[in-house]
Write a protein that holds these residues in place. Structure first.
Motif, short mmCIF file in Angstrom:
data_model
loop_
_atom_site.label_atom_id
_atom_site.label_comp_id
_atom_site.label_asym_id
_atom_site.label_seq_id
_atom_site.Cartn_x
_atom_site.Cartn_y
_atom_site.Cartn_z
N VAL A 39 -1.36 -9.40 14.14
CA VAL A 39 -1.30 -10.81 13.77
C VAL A 39 -1.73 -11.65 14.98
CG1 VAL A 39 0.51 -10.52 12.02
CG2 VAL A 39 1.15 -11.05 14.39
N CYS A 40 -1.92 -12.94 14.77
CA CYS A 40 -2.29 -13.77 15.92
C CYS A 40 -1.06 -13.96 16.83
CB CYS A 40 -2.91 -15.09 15.49
SG CYS A 40 -1.92 -16.10 14.42
N GLU A 41 -1.33 -14.12 18.09
CA GLU A 41 -0.27 -14.16 19.11
C GLU A 41 0.79 -15.23 18.82
OE1 GLU A 41 0.05 -14.31 23.96
OE2 GLU A 41 -1.74 -15.12 23.02
N LYS A 42 0.36 -16.39 18.43
CA LYS A 42 1.27 -17.52 18.25
C LYS A 42 2.33 -17.25 17.16
CE LYS A 42 0.75 -22.44 18.77
NZ LYS A 42 -0.11 -23.59 18.67
N GLU A 70 0.83 -1.22 0.00
CA GLU A 70 0.00 0.00 0.00
C GLU A 70 0.85 1.26 0.00
OE1 GLU A 70 -2.63 -0.22 3.36
OE2 GLU A 70 -3.67 -1.98 2.55
N ASP A 71 1.99 1.22 0.66
CA ASP A 71 2.94 2.34 0.68
C ASP A 71 4.30 1.79 1.07
OD1 ASP A 71 4.49 4.59 1.03
OD2 ASP A 71 2.92 5.74 2.00
N ASN A 72 5.15 1.56 0.07
CA ASN A 72 6.42 0.90 0.34
C ASN A 72 7.52 1.83 0.86
OD1 ASN A 72 7.23 2.15 -2.01
ND2 ASN A 72 7.35 0.28 -3.22
N ASP A 73 7.12 2.96 1.44
CA ASP A 73 8.07 3.82 2.15
C ASP A 73 8.07 3.51 3.64
OD1 ASP A 73 9.08 5.22 -0.01
OD2 ASP A 73 7.54 6.77 0.09
N TYR A 74 7.14 2.67 4.07
CA TYR A 74 6.98 2.39 5.49
C TYR A 74 7.64 1.08 5.89
CZ TYR A 74 3.63 6.13 6.36
OH TYR A 74 3.05 7.36 6.52
N ILE A 75 8.15 1.05 7.12
CA ILE A 75 8.57 -0.20 7.75
C ILE A 75 7.29 -0.84 8.27
CG2 ILE A 75 9.85 -1.23 9.67
CD1 ILE A 75 11.77 1.21 9.49
N VAL A 76 7.11 -2.13 8.02
CA VAL A 76 5.90 -2.83 8.46
C VAL A 76 6.30 -3.89 9.49
CG1 VAL A 76 3.88 -4.15 7.77
CG2 VAL A 76 4.80 -2.41 6.23
N ILE A 77 5.68 -3.78 10.67
CA ILE A 77 6.04 -4.63 11.81
C ILE A 77 4.80 -5.36 12.32
CG2 ILE A 77 6.97 -4.64 14.17
CD1 ILE A 77 8.37 -1.97 13.46
N PRO A 78 4.87 -6.69 12.46
CA PRO A 78 3.73 -7.41 13.03
C PRO A 78 3.67 -7.21 14.54
CG PRO A 78 5.51 -8.94 12.60
CD PRO A 78 5.97 -7.59 12.09
N LYS A 79 2.44 -7.24 15.08
CA LYS A 79 2.28 -7.12 16.53
C LYS A 79 1.05 -7.88 16.97
CE LYS A 79 -0.54 -2.99 16.98
NZ LYS A 79 -1.32 -2.88 18.17
N TYR A 80 1.06 -8.23 18.24
CA TYR A 80 -0.12 -8.77 18.90
C TYR A 80 -0.26 -7.97 20.19
CZ TYR A 80 -3.38 -11.66 21.40
OH TYR A 80 -4.48 -12.08 22.10
N LYS A 81 -1.34 -7.21 20.29
CA LYS A 81 -1.53 -6.26 21.40
C LYS A 81 -0.31 -5.35 21.45
CE LYS A 81 -4.87 -9.08 23.82
NZ LYS A 81 -5.26 -9.78 25.02
N SER A 82 0.45 -5.36 22.54
CA SER A 82 1.61 -4.45 22.62
C SER A 82 2.93 -5.13 22.29
CB SER A 82 1.68 -3.82 24.01
OG SER A 82 1.88 -4.84 24.98
N LYS A 83 2.90 -6.43 21.96
CA LYS A 83 4.13 -7.17 21.64
C LYS A 83 4.39 -7.12 20.14
CE LYS A 83 6.25 -11.71 21.77
NZ LYS A 83 6.07 -13.13 21.95
#
Length: 188
Positions: free
Chosen positions: A168-171, A116-129
């Motif tokens: 994303v899912c926690e696991k 969608e916008d390849n200038d951004y770093i994309v990081i997966p998370k679950y809640k605050s992790k």
């Protein structure tokens, strides 16, 4: 065009052995990562490791094996070797090799958000992790190549405002660092 870089050079000091080759559901832990990405349309898949067994397994999947002769230096060495063997692309998706629960659905969710916008770093998370895999845009290449020792991509993340966090899912974020972690997953 995203290149996948699987970092598989850890020393396994907390585990006391090469955790990537430990059996989980009949195959080595790292092979779960290999299988989860094999049907994703990556431009290139690079596997950086100090272990011959891992590099041999990478060849079985037609991934580019890259020998890390300086794994003792720290994670920055795997990052650099992955990038230097990547060629031109829109982004680098960094995987750690000890996440047997990573799955195609969550990987594609992260990739689609990057597209969608390849200038951004994309990081997966679950809640605050937060966790891996993380996509860094090609524009961060030089900053990533400047990392030293055991510095990780987090250093680059701290110096930017263009970040997207994808739920994303926690696991998915679970990794195997200790014998206790390994014993827990064996029960699943």
């Amino acid at each position: 065009m995203i290149n996948a870089i699987i970092m598989a050079s850890g020393l396994g000091t907390r585990m006391g052995e090469n955790k990537l080759l430990l059996d989980y559901k009949g195959i080595p832990i790292i092979e779960h990562v290999f299988k989860s990405i094999k049907n994703i349309n990556f431009n290139k898949v690079i596997v950086v490791s100090q272990y011959e067994e891992v590099l041999t397994l990478a060849k079985k999947y037609n991934y580019l094996p890259v020998k890390n002769e300086n794994a003792i230096t720290g994670q920055s060495e795997s990052i650099k070797l992955g990038i230097l063997n990547s060629g031109t692309c829109d982004g680098f998706m960094f995987f750690v090799a000890d996440q047997p629960f990573i799955n195609k659905l969550d990987i594609e969710k992260i990739i689609n958000n990057f597209k969608e916008d390849n200038d951004y770093i994309v990081i997966p998370k679950y809640k605050s992790k937060t966790g891996n895999p993380v996509i860094f845009p090609f524009s961060k290449k030089e900053q990533l190549l400047e990392l030293k020792g055991d510095e990780k991509g987090k250093k680059v993340v701290k110096n930017t405002t263009k970040i997207k966090y994808i739920e994303v899912c926690e696991k998915v974020l679970s990794d195997i660092d200790t014998k206790e972690d390994y014993e827990k997953i064996r029960g699943t």
